[in-house]
Design a protein around this motif. Structure first.
Motif, PDB file in Angstrom:
ATOM      1  N   GLU A 170       0.818  -1.207   0.000  1.00 28.13           N
ATOM      2  CA  GLU A 170       0.000   0.000   0.000  1.00 28.13           C
ATOM      3  C   GLU A 170       0.853   1.258   0.000  1.00 28.13           C
ATOM      4  O   GLU A 170       0.523   2.238  -0.658  1.00 28.13           O
ATOM      5  CB  GLU A 170      -0.932   0.002   1.229  1.00 28.13           C
ATOM      6  N   VAL A 171       1.959   1.265   0.745  1.00 29.04           N
ATOM      7  CA  VAL A 171       2.792   2.460   0.809  1.00 29.04           C
ATOM      8  C   VAL A 171       3.374   2.768  -0.563  1.00 29.04           C
ATOM      9  O   VAL A 171       3.503   3.917  -0.958  1.00 29.04           O
ATOM     10  CB  VAL A 171       3.908   2.318   1.867  1.00 29.04           C
ATOM     11  N   ALA A 172       3.734   1.719  -1.313  1.00 30.58           N
ATOM     12  CA  ALA A 172       4.280   1.923  -2.649  1.00 30.58           C
ATOM     13  C   ALA A 172       3.209   2.469  -3.578  1.00 30.58           C
ATOM     14  O   ALA A 172       3.451   3.355  -4.397  1.00 30.58           O
ATOM     15  CB  ALA A 172       4.858   0.616  -3.182  1.00 30.58           C
ATOM     16  N   ARG A 173       1.979   1.919  -3.466  1.00 29.52           N
ATOM     17  CA  ARG A 173       0.887   2.415  -4.293  1.00 29.52           C
ATOM     18  C   ARG A 173       0.599   3.871  -3.949  1.00 29.52           C
ATOM     19  O   ARG A 173       0.354   4.692  -4.835  1.00 29.52           O
ATOM     20  CB  ARG A 173      -0.360   1.554  -4.090  1.00 29.52           C
ATOM     21  N   TYR A 174       0.623   4.206  -2.675  1.00 30.31           N
ATOM     22  CA  TYR A 174       0.397   5.596  -2.238  1.00 30.31           C
ATOM     23  C   TYR A 174       1.456   6.513  -2.822  1.00 30.31           C
ATOM     24  O   TYR A 174       1.158   7.589  -3.347  1.00 30.31           O
ATOM     25  CB  TYR A 174       0.426   5.645  -0.713  1.00 30.31           C
ATOM     26  N   GLY A 175       2.719   6.079  -2.769  1.00 30.40           N
ATOM     27  CA  GLY A 175       3.801   6.883  -3.317  1.00 30.40           C
ATOM     28  C   GLY A 175       3.648   7.083  -4.811  1.00 30.40           C
ATOM     29  O   GLY A 175       3.866   8.187  -5.332  1.00 30.40           O
ATOM     30  N   SER A 176       3.271   6.028  -5.539  1.00 27.71           N
ATOM     31  CA  SER A 176       3.093   6.129  -6.985  1.00 27.71           C
ATOM     32  C   SER A 176       1.984   7.115  -7.333  1.00 27.71           C
ATOM     33  O   SER A 176       2.121   7.926  -8.255  1.00 27.71           O
ATOM     34  CB  SER A 176       2.759   4.750  -7.575  1.00 27.71           C
ATOM     35  N   LEU A 177       0.885   7.056  -6.588  1.00 33.46           N
ATOM     36  CA  LEU A 177      -0.227   7.970  -6.857  1.00 33.46           C
ATOM     37  C   LEU A 177       0.156   9.406  -6.535  1.00 33.46           C
ATOM     38  O   LEU A 177      -0.279  10.345  -7.217  1.00 33.46           O
ATOM     39  CB  LEU A 177      -1.456   7.543  -6.046  1.00 33.46           C
ATOM     40  N   MET A 178       0.975   9.603  -5.508  1.00 32.15           N
ATOM     41  CA  MET A 178       1.426  10.955  -5.175  1.00 32.15           C
ATOM     42  C   MET A 178       2.304  11.517  -6.290  1.00 32.15           C
ATOM     43  O   MET A 178       2.188  12.688  -6.662  1.00 32.15           O
ATOM     44  CB  MET A 178       2.196  10.950  -3.855  1.00 32.15           C
ATOM     45  N   VAL A 179       3.189  10.686  -6.850  1.00 39.45           N
ATOM     46  CA  VAL A 179       4.044  11.152  -7.949  1.00 39.45           C
ATOM     47  C   VAL A 179       3.205  11.397  -9.200  1.00 39.45           C
ATOM     48  O   VAL A 179       3.454  12.343  -9.950  1.00 39.45           O
ATOM     49  CB  VAL A 179       5.162  10.134  -8.242  1.00 39.45           C
ATOM     50  N   LEU A 180       2.212  10.555  -9.431  1.00 38.92           N
ATOM     51  CA  LEU A 180       1.316  10.769 -10.569  1.00 38.92           C
ATOM     52  C   LEU A 180       0.568  12.094 -10.402  1.00 38.92           C
ATOM     53  O   LEU A 180       0.428  12.869 -11.354  1.00 38.92           O
ATOM     54  CB  LEU A 180       0.324   9.613 -10.670  1.00 38.92           C
ATOM     55  N   GLY A 181       0.102  12.370  -9.175  1.00 42.08           N
ATOM     56  CA  GLY A 181      -0.536  13.654  -8.900  1.00 42.08           C
ATOM     57  C   GLY A 181       0.421  14.807  -9.112  1.00 42.08           C
ATOM     58  O   GLY A 181       0.051  15.872  -9.632  1.00 42.08           O
ATOM     59  N   ALA A 182       1.693  14.605  -8.737  1.00 44.69           N
ATOM     60  CA  ALA A 182       2.714  15.634  -8.946  1.00 44.69           C
ATOM     61  C   ALA A 182       2.898  15.904 -10.430  1.00 44.69           C
ATOM     62  O   ALA A 182       3.039  17.057 -10.859  1.00 44.69           O
ATOM     63  CB  ALA A 182       4.038  15.197  -8.323  1.00 44.69           C
ATOM     64  N   ALA A 183       2.895  14.844 -11.250  1.00 35.42           N
ATOM     65  CA  ALA A 183       3.059  15.005 -12.696  1.00 35.42           C
ATOM     66  C   ALA A 183       1.915  15.824 -13.282  1.00 35.42           C
ATOM     67  O   ALA A 183       2.128  16.691 -14.146  1.00 35.42           O
ATOM     68  CB  ALA A 183       3.125  13.633 -13.368  1.00 35.42           C
ATOM     69  N   ILE A 184       0.696  15.580 -12.807  1.00 36.85           N
ATOM     70  CA  ILE A 184      -0.459  16.341 -13.296  1.00 36.85           C
ATOM     71  C   ILE A 184      -0.354  17.806 -12.858  1.00 36.85           C
ATOM     72  O   ILE A 184      -0.638  18.724 -13.631  1.00 36.85           O
ATOM     73  CB  ILE A 184      -1.768  15.699 -12.788  1.00 36.85           C
ATOM     74  N   CYS A 185       0.099  18.031 -11.623  1.00 34.96           N
ATOM     75  CA  CYS A 185       0.301  19.409 -11.145  1.00 34.96           C
ATOM     76  C   CYS A 185       1.379  20.121 -11.967  1.00 34.96           C
ATOM     77  O   CYS A 185       1.237  21.302 -12.317  1.00 34.96           O
ATOM     78  CB  CYS A 185       0.681  19.407  -9.668  1.00 34.96           C
ATOM     79  N   TYR A 186       2.445  19.414 -12.285  1.00 33.96           N
ATOM     80  CA  TYR A 186       3.500  19.992 -13.117  1.00 33.96           C
ATOM     81  C   TYR A 186       2.954  20.354 -14.495  1.00 33.96           C
ATOM     82  O   TYR A 186       3.354  21.361 -15.095  1.00 33.96           O
ATOM     83  CB  TYR A 186       4.662  19.005 -13.277  1.00 33.96           C
ATOM     84  N   ALA A 187       2.048  19.526 -15.014  1.00 41.68           N
ATOM     85  CA  ALA A 187       1.462  19.813 -16.327  1.00 41.68           C
ATOM     86  C   ALA A 187       0.661  21.114 -16.276  1.00 41.68           C
ATOM     87  O   ALA A 187       0.748  21.954 -17.185  1.00 41.68           O
ATOM     88  CB  ALA A 187       0.567  18.650 -16.759  1.00 41.68           C
TER      89      ALA A 187
END
Length: 281
Positions: free
Chosen positions: A140-157
């Motif tokens: 779960e922690v890895a999935r949480y981290g992946s989703l946070m980075v994915l959210g970061a990518a969308i924010c960067y966009a």
């Protein structure tokens, strides 16, 4: 091409050093405090440059509201990226971050009215498929981290789209200066109750993060002045194997088949978009 290659190498080195700095400070200093120091170092570097240039336009932004919106998204993106650095293998963070151009296509369609072509649709679908392949760990922690980075990518966009709009009226140095000026108090406000006094080598890593955050973007800009964007972006894709090697050598990280396949899909999506745009008559 030689000069462009040197500038891209500078950018790759900057991005990798920033990631190493974030990993070294992980769990030692809070992310908001790191982002505060990142902005302060940026201001200390930029202010002498602006003073020596004697151009008042640097200090006279014309669209304050858009600067605020851009930096709220950029700040959120940085937070997600730094959080992911502490939870995930470096290669995974960089691979997911490479979806930024693909999210930018979608956001640009709604906010800048840029057209959506078949190539762009294929690029986005390949990128999304790559993310799905990568973001499938059982922990779960890895999935949480992946989703946070994915959210970061969308924010960067979102931040990139705002930057593109700002570039029509603002000086590039002014955009970077406003980034540091707005994000410094924001970081201070969010960490002030949890202050940790840096010690020893922690100061060095904070300075490295602040300087490389500026040098990475400067080097990429200079590289594009010496070569076509397709060459620069293709070279930039070497970030993935490079950061993967760093993860293996410094942090005993390892590749997985899913990560490699996801990387290839994301790179393919970016390539379809980049080369399609470059070859358009």
């Amino acid at each position: 091409m030689f000069h462009a290659t040197l500038w891209v190498i500078g950018a790759l080195t900057s991005f990798c050093l920033m990631a190493i700095g974030a990993r070294e400070l992980n769990s030692q200093i809070g992310i908001f405090q790191i982002l505060f120091f990142r902005s302060i170092v940026g201001l200390l570097v930029l202010l002498p440059i602006m003073f020596l240039s004697k151009k008042s336009s640097f200090l006279l932004p014309k669209r304050i509201k858009l600067h605020l919106v851009r930096n709220l998204f950029h700040f959120a993106g940085q937070y997600g990226w730094f959080l992911g650095i502490g939870l995930l293998p470096l290669a995974t963070v960089f691979a997911i971050e490479f979806t930024v151009p693909l999210w930018t296509i979608i956001i640009s369609y709604f906010f800048l009215k840029e057209s959506i072509t078949v190539r762009k649709v294929i690029a986005v679908l390949l990128g999304i498929l790559g993310v799905i392949v990568i973001v499938q760990p059982s922990l779960e922690v890895a999935r949480y981290g992946s989703l946070m980075v994915l959210g970061a990518a969308i924010c960067y966009a979102f931040s990139h789209v705002a930057t593109k709009s700002l570039s029509n009226t603002e000086n590039p140095i002014s955009i970077i200066f406003m980034m540091c000026l707005i994000q410094a108090p924001l970081g201070l406000l969010l960490f002030i109750k949890g202050w940790t006094t840096p010690a020893g080598i922690q100061w060095l890593w904070l300075v490295i993060i602040g300087v490389t955050a500026l040098s990475a973007h400067y080097c990429m800009t200079k590289a594009m002045q010496h070569a076509e964007v397709t060459f620069v972006v293709t070279m930039d894709m070497f970030r993935l194997p490079l950061i993967s090697l760093i993860g293996v050598l410094l942090y005993a990280e390892h590749f997985s088949v899913a990560l490699i396949l996801g990387m290839l899909l994301i790179v393919a999506g970016n390539s379809v978009n980049i080369y399609g745009k470059e070859n358009r008559p």
